[in-house]
Scaffold this motif. Structure first.
Motif, short mmCIF file in Angstrom:
data_model
loop_
_atom_site.label_atom_id
_atom_site.label_comp_id
_atom_site.label_asym_id
_atom_site.label_seq_id
_atom_site.Cartn_x
_atom_site.Cartn_y
_atom_site.Cartn_z
N ARG A 174 0.82 -1.20 0.00
CA ARG A 174 0.00 0.00 0.00
C ARG A 174 0.85 1.25 0.00
NH1 ARG A 174 -3.50 -3.16 3.33
NH2 ARG A 174 -2.41 -2.48 5.19
N ALA A 175 1.97 1.20 0.71
CA ALA A 175 2.85 2.36 0.77
C ALA A 175 3.46 2.64 -0.59
CB ALA A 175 3.93 2.15 1.82
N ALA A 176 3.80 1.58 -1.32
CA ALA A 176 4.43 1.76 -2.62
C ALA A 176 3.44 2.30 -3.64
CB ALA A 176 5.01 0.43 -3.10
N ALA A 177 2.15 1.94 -3.47
CA ALA A 177 1.10 2.41 -4.38
C ALA A 177 1.39 2.06 -5.83
CB ALA A 177 0.88 3.91 -4.22
N HIS A 178 2.01 0.90 -6.04
CA HIS A 178 2.26 0.40 -7.38
C HIS A 178 1.78 -1.05 -7.45
CE1 HIS A 178 4.81 3.94 -7.66
NE2 HIS A 178 4.88 3.75 -8.95
N CYS A 179 1.35 -1.45 -8.63
CA CYS A 179 0.83 -2.80 -8.82
C CYS A 179 1.90 -3.83 -8.47
CB CYS A 179 0.38 -2.96 -10.27
SG CYS A 179 -0.23 -4.61 -10.66
N TYR A 180 1.52 -4.86 -7.72
CA TYR A 180 2.51 -5.85 -7.32
C TYR A 180 2.93 -6.74 -8.48
CZ TYR A 180 -0.69 -9.90 -7.22
OH TYR A 180 -1.54 -10.92 -7.57
N ARG A 181 2.11 -6.79 -9.53
CA ARG A 181 2.47 -7.57 -10.72
C ARG A 181 3.16 -6.71 -11.77
NH1 ARG A 181 -1.34 -9.75 -13.68
NH2 ARG A 181 -0.38 -11.79 -13.99
N HIS A 182 2.93 -5.42 -11.74
CA HIS A 182 3.56 -4.48 -12.68
C HIS A 182 4.10 -3.30 -11.87
CE1 HIS A 182 0.35 -6.55 -15.06
NE2 HIS A 182 1.36 -6.69 -15.90
N PRO A 183 5.28 -3.43 -11.30
CA PRO A 183 5.82 -2.41 -10.38
C PRO A 183 5.95 -1.02 -10.98
CG PRO A 183 7.10 -4.45 -10.28
CD PRO A 183 6.18 -4.58 -11.45
N ASP A 184 5.93 -0.90 -12.32
CA ASP A 184 6.07 0.41 -12.94
C ASP A 184 4.73 1.12 -13.10
OD1 ASP A 184 5.31 -1.59 -14.78
OD2 ASP A 184 5.91 -0.32 -16.48
N ARG A 185 3.63 0.51 -12.67
CA ARG A 185 2.31 1.10 -12.84
C ARG A 185 1.70 1.46 -11.49
NH1 ARG A 185 -0.30 -3.23 -17.16
NH2 ARG A 185 1.49 -3.28 -18.61
N GLU A 186 1.11 2.66 -11.42
CA GLU A 186 0.45 3.08 -10.21
C GLU A 186 -0.80 2.24 -9.97
OE1 GLU A 186 -0.39 7.20 -10.11
OE2 GLU A 186 1.67 7.83 -10.48
N ALA A 187 -1.15 2.08 -8.70
CA ALA A 187 -2.32 1.28 -8.35
C ALA A 187 -2.94 1.81 -7.07
CB ALA A 187 -1.93 -0.19 -8.17
N ASN A 188 -4.16 2.30 -7.17
CA ASN A 188 -4.88 2.80 -6.00
C ASN A 188 -6.04 1.91 -5.61
OD1 ASN A 188 -3.27 5.11 -5.63
ND2 ASN A 188 -4.37 6.20 -7.23
N ILE A 189 -6.14 0.75 -6.26
CA ILE A 189 -7.15 -0.25 -5.91
C ILE A 189 -6.43 -1.48 -5.38
CG2 ILE A 189 -8.97 -1.76 -6.82
CD1 ILE A 189 -9.81 1.10 -6.69
N THR A 190 -6.98 -2.09 -4.34
CA THR A 190 -6.36 -3.29 -3.77
C THR A 190 -7.26 -4.49 -3.97
OG1 THR A 190 -7.33 -2.83 -1.59
CG2 THR A 190 -5.11 -1.99 -2.01
N CYS A 191 -6.66 -5.65 -4.06
CA CYS A 191 -7.39 -6.91 -4.17
C CYS A 191 -8.19 -7.14 -2.89
CB CYS A 191 -6.41 -8.05 -4.42
SG CYS A 191 -7.15 -9.70 -4.35
N THR A 192 -9.45 -7.50 -3.02
CA THR A 192 -10.28 -7.69 -1.83
C THR A 192 -9.89 -8.92 -1.03
OG1 THR A 192 -11.89 -8.90 -3.18
CG2 THR A 192 -12.28 -6.55 -2.87
N ARG A 193 -9.09 -9.81 -1.65
CA ARG A 193 -8.66 -11.01 -0.95
C ARG A 193 -7.31 -10.81 -0.26
NH1 ARG A 193 -9.19 -15.48 2.08
NH2 ARG A 193 -7.44 -16.91 1.74
N CYS A 194 -6.28 -10.49 -1.04
CA CYS A 194 -4.93 -10.39 -0.47
C CYS A 194 -4.54 -8.96 -0.13
CB CYS A 194 -3.90 -10.98 -1.42
SG CYS A 194 -3.72 -10.07 -2.98
N GLU A 195 -5.35 -7.99 -0.55
CA GLU A 195 -5.16 -6.57 -0.25
C GLU A 195 -3.90 -5.98 -0.88
OE1 GLU A 195 -5.41 -5.77 3.89
OE2 GLU A 195 -7.45 -6.55 4.07
#
Length: 301
Positions: free
Chosen positions: A17-38
């Motif tokens: 969450r702190a990194a605010a980047h997709c865990y599968r695509h580290p170069d892309r911003e992500a402000n939505i989290t997976c409802t399962r693994c967060e």
């Protein structure tokens, strides 16, 4: 740097969450989290569930919180099918534009005259009157894939390649295709309505501006930093209204249509999503037809 195989415990989630980047695509911003693994996920990795969105790993492992149908049929943010290649439609559209450009280079003015958008004009001195007003409505579509200058197609294809893949991944192939085509048609319709009947227009700019509008709507929906896309859009609008020989009508028509359609696609309520989205496409097509009918009546009445 985050790794796709990183920890799923509380510490790993806090880092993600702190990194605010997709865990599968580290170069892309992500402000939505997976409802399962967060873990944070980008639009390409968002799979619609009964509540919120899940990442591909949780869906694939069958550990998601959604219904079985959600796990078996992964969906994009807009409810489209998740594709293995989220750039396929973008590539096809780019290839079509380049193919038509090459054909025009080979055939010359004859093919150009057959595909150009104009309301009502004679293609040759004392020749037959042609145009959309004479029933050649296909020009609204063919002109979207038509370019004559190398700088023109390079700029438009650069915009398509930059804006297309993220939108295609977030909307799905069918919805992205519909948005692109209807944005271009809306730009053509406004050009036909406002421009002088004999004024020729060509280019994919209307559709590209539709992608600009859709990208702005998507970024706002995802709570991304909108400053980059707004600055880029402002620069393009500045060129639109200051450079000569640019069809501002196509740009404005495409921009408004793209933003309106994207809003309907990403904000439609889940329980009525298909109805709202199909309704938006149908309404936009109806607007295009009405504009063309009105202008045709003006020119032929």
């Amino acid at each position: 740097m985050e790794q796709s195989g990183g920890p799923r415990g509380p510490e790993g989630n806090e880092e993600a969450r702190a990194a605010a980047h997709c865990y599968r695509h580290p170069d892309r911003e992500a402000n939505i989290t997976c409802t399962r693994c967060e873990r944070p996920i980008c639009p390409e990795c968002m799979i619609s569930a009964s509540v919120g969105f899940q990442c591909p790993e949780c869906v694939k492992g069958g550990s998601g919180t959604g219904h079985a149908a959600d796990a078996n049929q992964p969906r994009t943010l807009a409810g489209g099918s998740l594709a293995a290649d989220p750039r396929l439609v973008t590539k096809v559209l780019l290839g079509l534009n380049v193919a038509v450009f090459v054909a025009v280079m080979i055939q010359g003015d004859r093919l150009l005259d057959e595909l150009l958008l104009f309301g009502q004009a004679a293609t040759e001195p004392y020749g037959p009157v042609e145009g959309v007003a004479e029933g050649q409505w296909y020009r609204l579509l063919t002109s979207m894939f038509l370019h004559q200058e190398i700088w023109h197609i390079l700029m438009n294809m650069l915009g398509l390649w930059f804006l297309g893949p993220p939108l295609e991944a977030a909307l799905g192939r069918a919805r992205f295709t519909g948005l692109y085509l209807l944005s271009g048609l809306a730009g053509s319709a406004l050009t036909y309505l406002v421009a002088a009947p004999q004024q020729a227009s060509l280019g994919a700019s209307g559709a590209i501006f539709g992608l600009f509008g859709a990208t702005a709507v998507l970024m706002r929906r995802m709570r991304y930093d909108m400053r980059p896309i707004l600055v880029l859009l402002a620069i393009n609008l500045l060129f639109t209204f200051t450079w000569s020989n640019i069809s501002w009508e196509a740009h404005v028509g495409g921009l408004v249509a793209g933003a309106a359609l994207a809003y309907a696609l990403v904000h439609a309520p889940r329980e009525k999503r298909t109805l709202v989205q199909y309704g938006a496409f149908g309404a936009m097509l109806l607007v295009v037809v009405v504009l063309c009918v009105v202008r045709t009546a003006q020119l032929t009445g």
